[in-house]
Design a protein around this motif. Structure first.
Motif, PDB file in Angstrom:
ATOM      1  N   ILE A   1      14.929 -26.534  -0.827  1.00 30.17           N
ATOM      2  CA  ILE A   1      15.451 -25.437  -0.008  1.00 30.17           C
ATOM      3  C   ILE A   1      16.771 -24.954  -0.604  1.00 30.17           C
ATOM      4  O   ILE A   1      17.470 -25.699  -1.286  1.00 30.17           O
ATOM      5  N   ASP A   2      17.087 -23.723  -0.323  1.00 30.59           N
ATOM      6  CA  ASP A   2      18.330 -23.116  -0.805  1.00 30.59           C
ATOM      7  C   ASP A   2      19.147 -22.681   0.407  1.00 30.59           C
ATOM      8  O   ASP A   2      18.924 -21.585   0.947  1.00 30.59           O
TER       9      ASP A   2
ATOM     10  N   SER B   1      23.041 -17.209   4.698  1.00 31.44           N
ATOM     11  CA  SER B   1      23.970 -16.071   4.789  1.00 31.44           C
ATOM     12  C   SER B   1      23.303 -14.780   4.338  1.00 31.44           C
ATOM     13  O   SER B   1      23.548 -13.706   4.911  1.00 31.44           O
ATOM     14  N   LYS B   2      22.439 -14.858   3.334  1.00 29.10           N
ATOM     15  CA  LYS B   2      21.749 -13.656   2.859  1.00 29.10           C
ATOM     16  C   LYS B   2      20.814 -13.097   3.925  1.00 29.10           C
ATOM     17  O   LYS B   2      20.742 -11.882   4.142  1.00 29.10           O
TER      18      LYS B   2
ATOM     19  N   PRO C   1      20.824  -8.701  10.831  1.00 30.66           N
ATOM     20  CA  PRO C   1      22.103  -9.156  11.393  1.00 30.66           C
ATOM     21  C   PRO C   1      22.084  -9.534  12.872  1.00 30.66           C
ATOM     22  O   PRO C   1      23.042  -9.253  13.603  1.00 30.66           O
ATOM     23  N   ALA C   2      21.046 -10.173  13.319  1.00 34.84           N
ATOM     24  CA  ALA C   2      21.017 -10.608  14.717  1.00 34.84           C
ATOM     25  C   ALA C   2      22.178 -11.564  15.025  1.00 34.84           C
ATOM     26  O   ALA C   2      22.731 -11.566  16.129  1.00 34.84           O
TER      27      ALA C   2
ATOM     28  N   ASN D   1      18.648 -19.108  15.372  1.00 35.59           N
ATOM     29  CA  ASN D   1      19.905 -19.457  14.720  1.00 35.59           C
ATOM     30  C   ASN D   1      19.923 -19.091  13.242  1.00 35.59           C
ATOM     31  O   ASN D   1      20.922 -19.307  12.571  1.00 35.59           O
ATOM     32  N   GLN D   2      18.816 -18.548  12.752  1.00 38.49           N
ATOM     33  CA  GLN D   2      18.700 -18.099  11.364  1.00 38.49           C
ATOM     34  C   GLN D   2      19.200 -19.180  10.399  1.00 38.49           C
ATOM     35  O   GLN D   2      20.073 -18.966   9.571  1.00 38.49           O
ATOM     36  N   CYS D   3      18.601 -20.368  10.551  1.00 36.70           N
ATOM     37  CA  CYS D   3      18.961 -21.498   9.703  1.00 36.70           C
ATOM     38  C   CYS D   3      17.699 -22.273   9.324  1.00 36.70           C
ATOM     39  O   CYS D   3      16.640 -22.089   9.921  1.00 36.70           O
ATOM     40  N   PHE D   4      17.815 -23.127   8.321  1.00 33.42           N
ATOM     41  CA  PHE D   4      16.733 -24.050   8.010  1.00 33.42           C
ATOM     42  C   PHE D   4      16.687 -25.126   9.090  1.00 33.42           C
ATOM     43  O   PHE D   4      17.732 -25.582   9.585  1.00 33.42           O
ATOM     44  N   LEU D   5      15.490 -25.540   9.442  1.00 25.45           N
ATOM     45  CA  LEU D   5      15.317 -26.605  10.422  1.00 25.45           C
ATOM     46  C   LEU D   5      14.155 -27.479   9.971  1.00 25.45           C
ATOM     47  O   LEU D   5      13.100 -26.966   9.580  1.00 25.45           O
TER      48      LEU D   5
END
Length: 266
Positions: A246-247, A252-253, A259-260, A200-204
């Motif tokens: 965390i940032d 988004s970057k 770009p998956a 999901n290309q997010c912080f967890l």
């Protein structure tokens, strides 16, 4: 955002002592200038103390969450009360059933206002009484805090990637996972958490408890993962508070760089 994960020791059925540890952890996180602190799953009762669930179940305005609300306000810190046993019959408002018990997390802002409620979707049935005793939740756990969209899930939810995709599609860039994950499934804990962050290309951030009850021992290892699935901060199985800056704008970057997220097909 400075995030704190409160890996506290949890004694099964000893609600008073567990609340005290949670309060101390919130104060400690605030002293370390955390913006947000998360507590583990069933932090007040103890996940494996099933025989005490009924007598310790509370409403959303019960003593445990009232205390957490006051502490958030007192210490000027956001708190994910990473879950309690909720008595649905005592709760006003929308619930998944008119009665029964739920595994319920509540998010409080810096003023102690209740901003979001999440009831665990996936109830563990393997050698566990959870699926027999509790009512599953139905709504996504999403909250806006300090210009960050945060998703909430709980423990066993980690094994169901579709829930995390729904949360990510709802805009979450950080997902918090209060848990009561026991030995021996250490590798599952690490691999599933990293996978949810990567796909999901997010912080967890996973926040587990510490301690034992009867034949179950929590494995700790509360960890912050970045959108690449890289562990940024972690701990062992003893009580500890993990703190990490965390940032969330990195999400988004990273999605633009790799770009998956945009290449998905239905």
């Amino acid at each position: 955002m400075r995030l704190a994960l409160a890996q506290i020791e949890i004694e099964g059925g000893d609600v008073e002592s567990n609340r005290k540890r949670a309060a101390d952890a919130i104060e400690s996180a605030a002293e370390r200038d955390a913006d947000l602190v998360s507590l583990p799953e069933i932090f007040n009762v103890g996940y494996f103390a099933f025989e005490t669930y009924q007598r310790n179940a509370e409403a959303l305005d019960g003593p445990t969450l009232t205390q957490i609300s006051s502490l958030a306000d007192e210490h000027d810190i956001g708190v994910l009360a990473g879950s309690i046993v909720e008595d649905l019959s005592l709760t006003d408002g929308e619930t998944p059933a008119e009665e029964g018990l739920a595994n319920t997390s509540v998010f409080f802002d810096r003023d102690g206002n209740r901003r979001a409620v999440y009831r665990k979707h996936h109830l563990f049935g393997y050698e566990s009484a959870e699926a027999e005793m509790l009512v599953p939740g139905e709504s996504l756990g999403i909250v806006e805090f300090e210009d960050v969209t945060i998703g909430m899930t709980t423990c066993y939810d980690l094994r169901f990637p579709e829930l995390y995709r729904d949360i990510a599609e709802a805009g979450a860039t950080l997902v918090l996972v209060p848990s009561a994950w026991p030995y021996p499934r250490v590798e599952h804990w690490k691999v599933l958490s990293r996978a949810r962050a990567i796909e999901n290309q997010c912080f967890l951030a996973t926040v587990n408890g510490s301690g034992s009850y009867e034949d179950a021992t929590l494995l700790g290892r509360s960890t912050v993962y970045d959108p690449w699935g890289t562990p940024l901060a972690s701990t062992g199985d003893e009580p500890e508070i993990v703190v990490r800056d965390i940032d969330p704008t990195r999400v988004s970057k990273i999605r633009e760089e790799f770009p998956a997220w945009h290449d998905r097909r239905r």
